[in-house]
Design a protein around this motif. Structure first.
Motif, PDB file in Angstrom:
ATOM      1  N   ASN A   1       0.844  -1.140  -0.139  1.00 51.49           N
ATOM      2  CA  ASN A   1      -0.027   0.036   0.133  1.00 51.49           C
ATOM      3  C   ASN A   1       0.992   1.469   0.033  1.00 51.49           C
ATOM      4  OD1 ASN A   1      -2.380  -1.349  -0.068  1.00 51.49           O
ATOM      5  ND2 ASN A   1      -2.617  -1.165   2.117  1.00 51.49           N
TER       6      ASN A   1
ATOM      7  N   ALA B   1       0.349   5.163  -1.530  1.00 58.13           N
ATOM      8  CA  ALA B   1       0.460   6.507  -0.764  1.00 58.13           C
ATOM      9  C   ALA B   1       1.848   7.437  -0.659  1.00 58.13           C
ATOM     10  CB  ALA B   1       0.376   5.771   0.873  1.00 58.13           C
TER      11      ALA B   1
ATOM     12  N   SER C   1       3.470   9.991  -2.010  1.00 57.40           N
ATOM     13  CA  SER C   1       3.276  11.388  -2.780  1.00 57.40           C
ATOM     14  C   SER C   1       4.307  11.718  -3.775  1.00 57.40           C
ATOM     15  CB  SER C   1       3.019  12.444  -1.795  1.00 57.40           C
ATOM     16  OG  SER C   1       4.101  12.717  -0.930  1.00 57.40           O
TER      17      SER C   1
END
Length: 104
Positions: free
Chosen positions: A17, A21, A23
Motif C-alpha cells: 500500500n 500512498a 506522494s
C-alpha cells in the motif's frame, strides 16, 4: 464508496500500500510500477517492451522511469559487453520498496 475484492488463487500481484500512498509518484508512475511488479521475477525490463502494451509513448515512459528512479523504485545498471570495454544495454532493476541512495 464500497470496495469489492475477490479471492485470487493464481495470476495476481501483491503491491505494498505504501506504493500507492507515496506522494512522490504520479498516478502514471504508480500504474507503470504496478505493471512492472506484475512481471515475472527474472524479466528483463526494456522501455519499448513496457510502452507497447501500456500504449505509452517513449518520451512519457522515459519521464515516468526518471520519476521511478528518482524515488528509488527503479535502479539502472549498465551491462558490459563480453570484451569488458563497451557498454551494452541498460538493465533496470525494479523493486516494491524504494532503495535509498547512500552518499559517500
Amino acid at each position: 464508496m464500497t470496495i469489492v475484492r475477490c479471492e485470487h488463487k493464481a495470476r495476481f500481484t501483491i503491491v505494498p500500500n505504501a506504493v500507492f500512498a507515496d506522494s512522490r509518484l504520479s498516478v502514471e508512475a504508480k500504474g507503470v510500477l504496478g505493471y512492472l511488479l506484475s512481471s515475472p521475477h527474472e524479466c528483463h525490463v526494456r522501455l519499448d517492451h513496457v510502452g507497447r502494451p501500456l500504449q505509452v509513448g517513449r518520451k512519457k515512459l522515459q519521464r515516468i522511469f526518471r520519476e521511478l528512479i528518482a524515488s528509488g523504485y527503479v535502479t539502472r545498471e549498465a551491462q558490459r559487453m563480453v570484451d569488458g570495454h563497451r557498454l551494452g544495454e541498460i538493465d533496470y532493476i525494479v523493486g516494491d520498496v524504494p532503495v535509498v541512495a547512500h552518499s559517500a
